[in-house]
Write a protein that holds these residues in place. Structure first.
Motif, PDB file in Angstrom:
ATOM      1  N   PRO A 137      29.039  23.757  42.474  1.00 33.08           N
ATOM      2  CA  PRO A 137      29.300  22.526  43.246  1.00 33.08           C
ATOM      3  C   PRO A 137      30.224  22.770  44.431  1.00 33.08           C
ATOM      4  O   PRO A 137      30.071  22.152  45.484  1.00 33.08           O
ATOM      5  CB  PRO A 137      29.935  21.602  42.207  1.00 33.08           C
ATOM      6  N   LYS A 138      31.191  23.663  44.245  1.00 30.77           N
ATOM      7  CA  LYS A 138      32.020  24.136  45.354  1.00 30.77           C
ATOM      8  C   LYS A 138      31.870  25.658  45.388  1.00 30.77           C
ATOM      9  O   LYS A 138      32.287  26.345  44.458  1.00 30.77           O
ATOM     10  CB  LYS A 138      33.488  23.774  45.127  1.00 30.77           C
ATOM     11  N   PRO A 139      31.216  26.223  46.399  1.00 35.47           N
ATOM     12  CA  PRO A 139      31.037  27.669  46.440  1.00 35.47           C
ATOM     13  C   PRO A 139      32.370  28.404  46.306  1.00 35.47           C
ATOM     14  O   PRO A 139      33.390  27.969  46.846  1.00 35.47           O
ATOM     15  CB  PRO A 139      30.411  27.908  47.824  1.00 35.47           C
ATOM     16  N   TRP A 140      32.342  29.490  45.567  1.00 38.80           N
ATOM     17  CA  TRP A 140      33.557  30.268  45.331  1.00 38.80           C
ATOM     18  C   TRP A 140      34.039  30.923  46.616  1.00 38.80           C
ATOM     19  O   TRP A 140      33.249  31.415  47.414  1.00 38.80           O
ATOM     20  CB  TRP A 140      33.287  31.349  44.301  1.00 38.80           C
ATOM     21  N   THR A 141      35.342  30.959  46.777  1.00 42.62           N
ATOM     22  CA  THR A 141      35.952  31.698  47.878  1.00 42.62           C
ATOM     23  C   THR A 141      36.582  32.975  47.329  1.00 42.62           C
ATOM     24  O   THR A 141      36.759  33.124  46.115  1.00 42.62           O
ATOM     25  CB  THR A 141      37.048  30.874  48.569  1.00 42.62           C
ATOM     26  N   GLN A 142      36.916  33.880  48.209  1.00 43.19           N
ATOM     27  CA  GLN A 142      37.571  35.130  47.803  1.00 43.19           C
ATOM     28  C   GLN A 142      38.869  34.836  47.055  1.00 43.19           C
ATOM     29  O   GLN A 142      39.116  35.398  45.980  1.00 43.19           O
ATOM     30  CB  GLN A 142      37.867  35.978  49.047  1.00 43.19           C
ATOM     31  N   ALA A 143      39.681  33.947  47.583  1.00 43.91           N
ATOM     32  CA  ALA A 143      40.972  33.654  46.956  1.00 43.91           C
ATOM     33  C   ALA A 143      40.789  33.048  45.570  1.00 43.91           C
ATOM     34  O   ALA A 143      41.511  33.398  44.626  1.00 43.91           O
ATOM     35  CB  ALA A 143      41.780  32.708  47.843  1.00 43.91           C
ATOM     36  N   GLN A 144      39.814  32.149  45.419  1.00 43.80           N
ATOM     37  CA  GLN A 144      39.590  31.525  44.118  1.00 43.80           C
ATOM     38  C   GLN A 144      39.100  32.538  43.085  1.00 43.80           C
ATOM     39  O   GLN A 144      39.527  32.515  41.930  1.00 43.80           O
ATOM     40  CB  GLN A 144      38.572  30.387  44.259  1.00 43.80           C
ATOM     41  N   LEU A 145      38.198  33.425  43.510  1.00 42.52           N
ATOM     42  CA  LEU A 145      37.668  34.417  42.573  1.00 42.52           C
ATOM     43  C   LEU A 145      38.755  35.398  42.142  1.00 42.52           C
ATOM     44  O   LEU A 145      38.847  35.758  40.957  1.00 42.52           O
ATOM     45  CB  LEU A 145      36.489  35.158  43.221  1.00 42.52           C
ATOM     46  N   VAL A 146      39.599  35.805  43.069  1.00 44.34           N
ATOM     47  CA  VAL A 146      40.709  36.698  42.719  1.00 44.34           C
ATOM     48  C   VAL A 146      41.655  36.008  41.743  1.00 44.34           C
ATOM     49  O   VAL A 146      42.078  36.596  40.733  1.00 44.34           O
ATOM     50  CB  VAL A 146      41.455  37.156  43.985  1.00 44.34           C
ATOM     51  N   THR A 147      41.985  34.771  42.025  1.00 44.41           N
ATOM     52  CA  THR A 147      42.882  34.019  41.138  1.00 44.41           C
ATOM     53  C   THR A 147      42.271  33.874  39.749  1.00 44.41           C
ATOM     54  O   THR A 147      42.952  34.047  38.731  1.00 44.41           O
ATOM     55  CB  THR A 147      43.177  32.630  41.727  1.00 44.41           C
ATOM     56  N   TYR A 148      40.993  33.552  39.695  1.00 43.67           N
ATOM     57  CA  TYR A 148      40.309  33.404  38.405  1.00 43.67           C
ATOM     58  C   TYR A 148      40.336  34.709  37.618  1.00 43.67           C
ATOM     59  O   TYR A 148      40.643  34.722  36.415  1.00 43.67           O
ATOM     60  CB  TYR A 148      38.868  32.964  38.653  1.00 43.67           C
ATOM     61  N   LEU A 149      40.019  35.819  38.261  1.00 41.84           N
ATOM     62  CA  LEU A 149      39.960  37.103  37.567  1.00 41.84           C
ATOM     63  C   LEU A 149      41.337  37.559  37.093  1.00 41.84           C
ATOM     64  O   LEU A 149      41.446  38.291  36.102  1.00 41.84           O
ATOM     65  CB  LEU A 149      39.341  38.164  38.484  1.00 41.84           C
ATOM     66  N   ARG A 150      42.396  37.117  37.780  1.00 41.60           N
ATOM     67  CA  ARG A 150      43.736  37.565  37.405  1.00 41.60           C
ATOM     68  C   ARG A 150      44.479  36.580  36.503  1.00 41.60           C
ATOM     69  O   ARG A 150      45.432  36.983  35.822  1.00 41.60           O
ATOM     70  CB  ARG A 150      44.566  37.807  38.672  1.00 41.60           C
ATOM     71  N   THR A 151      44.063  35.319  36.495  1.00 42.51           N
ATOM     72  CA  THR A 151      44.792  34.327  35.699  1.00 42.51           C
ATOM     73  C   THR A 151      43.916  33.590  34.692  1.00 42.51           C
ATOM     74  O   THR A 151      44.419  32.917  33.804  1.00 42.51           O
ATOM     75  CB  THR A 151      45.440  33.263  36.604  1.00 42.51           C
ATOM     76  N   GLY A 152      42.593  33.683  34.842  1.00 40.31           N
ATOM     77  CA  GLY A 152      41.706  32.942  33.967  1.00 40.31           C
ATOM     78  C   GLY A 152      41.516  31.498  34.374  1.00 40.31           C
ATOM     79  O   GLY A 152      40.950  30.699  33.642  1.00 40.31           O
TER      80      GLY A 152
ATOM     81  N   ALA B 290      44.861  41.006  34.823  1.00 43.63           N
ATOM     82  CA  ALA B 290      46.180  40.565  35.285  1.00 43.63           C
ATOM     83  C   ALA B 290      47.170  41.725  35.335  1.00 43.63           C
ATOM     84  O   ALA B 290      48.207  41.621  36.001  1.00 43.63           O
ATOM     85  CB  ALA B 290      46.719  39.473  34.371  1.00 43.63           C
ATOM     86  N   THR B 291      46.859  42.830  34.656  1.00 44.29           N
ATOM     87  CA  THR B 291      47.791  43.967  34.585  1.00 44.29           C
ATOM     88  C   THR B 291      47.523  45.045  35.624  1.00 44.29           C
ATOM     89  O   THR B 291      48.304  45.978  35.736  1.00 44.29           O
ATOM     90  CB  THR B 291      47.735  44.605  33.189  1.00 44.29           C
ATOM     91  N   VAL B 292      46.413  44.946  36.347  1.00 48.80           N
ATOM     92  CA  VAL B 292      46.075  45.987  37.313  1.00 48.80           C
ATOM     93  C   VAL B 292      46.504  45.559  38.706  1.00 48.80           C
ATOM     94  O   VAL B 292      46.760  44.371  38.952  1.00 48.80           O
ATOM     95  CB  VAL B 292      44.552  46.300  37.284  1.00 48.80           C
ATOM     96  N   PRO B 293      46.602  46.491  39.653  1.00 48.78           N
ATOM     97  CA  PRO B 293      46.987  46.111  41.018  1.00 48.78           C
ATOM     98  C   PRO B 293      46.040  45.068  41.605  1.00 48.78           C
ATOM     99  O   PRO B 293      44.821  45.127  41.397  1.00 48.78           O
ATOM    100  CB  PRO B 293      46.891  47.437  41.788  1.00 48.78           C
ATOM    101  N   GLU B 294      46.592  44.130  42.338  1.00 48.32           N
ATOM    102  CA  GLU B 294      45.767  43.079  42.923  1.00 48.32           C
ATOM    103  C   GLU B 294      44.699  43.656  43.846  1.00 48.32           C
ATOM    104  O   GLU B 294      43.611  43.080  43.988  1.00 48.32           O
ATOM    105  CB  GLU B 294      46.627  42.081  43.688  1.00 48.32           C
ATOM    106  N   ALA B 295      44.973  44.799  44.441  1.00 48.21           N
ATOM    107  CA  ALA B 295      43.999  45.412  45.348  1.00 48.21           C
ATOM    108  C   ALA B 295      42.682  45.706  44.632  1.00 48.21           C
ATOM    109  O   ALA B 295      41.600  45.592  45.225  1.00 48.21           O
ATOM    110  CB  ALA B 295      44.573  46.695  45.943  1.00 48.21           C
ATOM    111  N   ASP B 296      42.766  46.091  43.341  1.00 46.72           N
ATOM    112  CA  ASP B 296      41.538  46.343  42.578  1.00 46.72           C
ATOM    113  C   ASP B 296      40.724  45.066  42.425  1.00 46.72           C
ATOM    114  O   ASP B 296      39.497  45.071  42.571  1.00 46.72           O
ATOM    115  CB  ASP B 296      41.882  46.896  41.193  1.00 46.72           C
TER     116      ASP B 296
END
Length: 427
Positions: free
Chosen positions: A244-259, A279-285
């Protein structure tokens, strides 16, 4: 020699050659055991790098049974062909990998062959891990060999015949195992190439997010089209633009790191522990992973829309579900609930589960909730499996779909609830 004996001789030779080739495929030599290397033989930097590799590979997720010790195995992995139990990968010398050399460990990672020569089942995603670099493999080995040894033997696998005959995996490997390093795409930047390597290799995302064929291999040409894992649907990773709202880069990163991601929802089921690892790996990954995933989106014909308002024209089952929602769900998911007003949780209208093609994940969420995970738990939902009947769960699911989605109602929801509950009870 007459023609008939020649044909018989030639046919016999082909049979012998085929048998020899089959034996060569099936038989793998054992690699000699070694004395368990002391932790002091691995430097701190290598162990730290190994922690990053093991987290990116989600090793603890699959190799830790519920209530068990980390990496000690025993977790049941449900497949269409039966149940496979994850093995012990702690450095215990009797039941783990304490006698494995780096050579044996590398062969298992790259070719799916255990130290003693038996073939590993592809529930262990060696067809993806085969792309790992030597440095990544040696770092993972160092990290695992410095964990606390745990004496634990996994239960025997429960697979149907003939899939319980391990040597046949040799022919499966011919079809699906393609060893070799990932070749960088010169037309793409470093972050994209790093993301592709992580997604296709160490992260093995396609293992869960792709449909399987009749023999358990990933369907050719359908990578990332979505799959089913432990009774949960793993959504299509190439259709994030259809949300319904296409995913953005920032949202996908936040989801993968915080759930959790604004305008999308919270991770649950098999994906939740994956986000805790990431959540334990470098954000760059994680940035690289998100970059690659967003680059593989398929064109979508369905337009996205703003959140719909709940409608009064509800079918009977949804009207019954509305009463249950008001009693058990509105405190957190209602439009004026503190969780949404203060906690900035997204409306259910943006939930992947609510907008999915089937009700499976919505049912699983209601049945199982999201368990409390200590002080770091930002996502929690109580389970209702022991509170409501199949019909009540179905009514509640139907209401959520009708009130918070612009998509067509799900069919046979009560039967789906019964099926999911039966599957869960069998695990």
């Amino acid at each position: 020699m007459t023609l008939k004996p020649r044909l018989l001789w030639g046919g016999g030779l082909l049979v012998v050659v085929a048998l020899v080739a089959a034996v060569a495929l099936m038989w793998k030599p054992a690699i000699a055991p070694v004395s368990s290397p002391p932790a002091s033989s691995f430097d701190a930097q290598t162990r730290l790098a190994g922690a990053r590799v093991v987290a990116l590979g989600d090793c603890v997720v699959c190799h830790t049974a519920k209530g068990g010790q980390p990496f000690a195995g025993g977790l049941p992995l449900a497949t269409p062909f039966g149940t496979i139990y994850a093995t012990n990968i702690t450095p215990d010398v009797d039941t783990g990998i304490g006698k494995w050399s780096l050579e044996a460990f590398t062969r298992a990672i790259r070719y799916g062959v255990a130290r003693d020569g038996h073939l590993l089942y592809p529930a262990f995603p060696y067809i993806h891990f085969t792309r790992m670099s030597d440095n990544e493999i040696s770092a993972a080995y160092a990290y695992l060999m410095t964990r606390e040894p745990v004496k634990a033997t996994a239960p025997a696998n429960e697979l149907i015949f003939p899939l319980n005959f391990r040597p046949l995996l040799a022919f499966w490997n011919v079809l699906f195992l393609h060893p070799g390093a990932e070749v960088a795409d010169a037309s793409k930047d470093v972050q994209w190439n790093r993301g592709k390597l992580l997604v296709d290799g160490l992260g093995h995302c396609a293992s869960c997010h792709s449909p399987l064929n009749l023999i358990g291999g990933e369907k050719l040409g359908h990578a990332f089209d979505g799959g089913v894992v432990d009774g949960w649907e793993a959504p299509a990773l190439n259709a994030l633009d259809a949300a319904p709202k296409p995913w953005t880069q920032a949202q996908l990163v936040t989801y993968l790191r915080t759930g959790r991601a604004s305008e999308h929802g919270a991770a649950a089921g098999p994906m939740l522990p994956v986000t805790r690892d990431l959540a334990t790996v470098p954000e760059a990954d994680v940035q690289a992973i998100a970059t690659y995933i967003l680059s593989i989106q398929k064109p979508q014909s369905t337009p996205t829309a703003d959140a719909p308002a709940p409608t009064a024209a509800l079918p009977p089952e949804a009207k019954r579900g509305a009463e249950l929602f008001a009693a058990s769900c509105a405190q957190c998911h209602g439009p004026h609930s503190p969780m949404q007003a203060v906690g900035e949780r997204p409306t259910l209208a943006f939930s992947t589960a609510v907008n999915a093609a089937t009700p499976r994940n919505a049912i699983q969420m209601i049945l199982n909730g999201i368990s409390w995970h200590g002080e770091d738990s930002i996502n929690y939902m109580p389970a209702f499996s022991q509170v409501y009947s199949d019909q009540q769960i179905a009514d509640l699911t139907s209401y959520i779909r009708a009130a918070y989605s612009q998509r067509a109602p799900w069919k046979d929801v009560e039967q789906s609830v019964a099926t999911v509950r039966k599957e869960n009870d069998a695990r």
